[in-house]
Design a protein around this motif. Sequence first.
Motif, PDB file in Angstrom:
ATOM      1  N   TYR A 195      11.777   3.252  -2.121  1.00  0.00           N
ATOM      2  CA  TYR A 195      11.231   2.082  -2.806  1.00  0.00           C
ATOM      3  C   TYR A 195      10.181   1.347  -2.195  1.00  0.00           C
ATOM      4  N   TYR A 241       8.598  -2.584  -2.487  1.00  0.00           N
ATOM      5  CA  TYR A 241       8.542  -3.763  -3.182  1.00  0.00           C
ATOM      6  C   TYR A 241       7.447  -4.686  -2.575  1.00  0.00           C
ATOM      7  N   GLN A 261       6.911  -8.851  -2.051  1.00  0.00           N
ATOM      8  CA  GLN A 261       7.544 -10.461  -2.152  1.00  0.00           C
ATOM      9  C   GLN A 261       6.425 -11.353  -1.894  1.00  0.00           C
ATOM     10  N   LEU A 318      11.796  -9.822  -4.995  1.00  0.00           N
ATOM     11  CA  LEU A 318      11.106  -8.680  -4.975  1.00  0.00           C
ATOM     12  C   LEU A 318      10.906  -7.979  -6.354  1.00  0.00           C
ATOM     13  N   LEU A 330       9.220  -4.458  -7.817  1.00  0.00           N
ATOM     14  CA  LEU A 330       9.075  -2.979  -7.643  1.00  0.00           C
ATOM     15  C   LEU A 330       7.623  -2.672  -7.943  1.00  0.00           C
ATOM     16  N   LEU A 380       8.143  -4.747   1.200  1.00  0.00           N
ATOM     17  CA  LEU A 380       9.148  -4.031   1.914  1.00  0.00           C
ATOM     18  C   LEU A 380       9.271  -2.758   1.254  1.00  0.00           C
TER      19      LEU A 380
END
Lengths: 113, 113
Positions: free
Chosen positions: B33, B35, B37, B43, B45, B90
């Motif tokens: 995944y 993300y 931020q 977070l 997606l 992330l």
Amino acid sequence: EDKVVQSPLSLVVHEGDTVTLNCSYEVTNFRSLLWYKQEKKAPTFLFMLTSSGIEKKSGRLSSILDKKELFSILNITATQTGDSAVYLCAVAFRETSGSRLTFGEGTQLTVNP
Amino acid sequence: DGGITQSPKYLFRKEGQNVTLSCEQNLNHDAMYWYRQDPGQGLRLIYYSQIVNDFQKGDIAEGYSVSREKKESFPLTVTSAQKNPTAFYLCASSINSLNNEQFFGPGTRLTVL
């Protein structure tokens, strides 16, 4: 629209205090609710909750899920300065293309000595 | 050591340039995944992949692209079409898309000048 709401957004306490962080959600095809701790970098996993009313505990941290009222709480007792972090709540749900997480905005906890 | 690595830790780019962020895992996880931020936010997606050679858009896929040619690797390209690319990115992985516990990499902080 799937939604995760955390409260409060920010909290300042003194060492030794007990805090309760809240997470409410509205999602379809709910699978589980997760809590993470983030200290300026990668979130670290705390708990995953799938069943209502069963408390999960790890040291001074505990969490419980209410699937009827669609919320969870994270409790921290006897807080320490090392507990200062952003606490993130995430809900896992299934959609046609797979299972994924939706995160809340997070609660910024500051523990002062 | 098993884990997720992201590189670089900090990245600076000029506006209008494409940039690729690296994410590698040696946990033998099927699902990965990405993300984004932003300050004071949770977070969001961008993209996720349940298996090699397959990926799905998340909530904010516009201006981003991914590939999943190997199980261990899930690079993210931030294109010039992304209007506001400066953020903390992330990468995470989970055993598979049915297992909701995600493990996070250390993140890449991208600044577009």
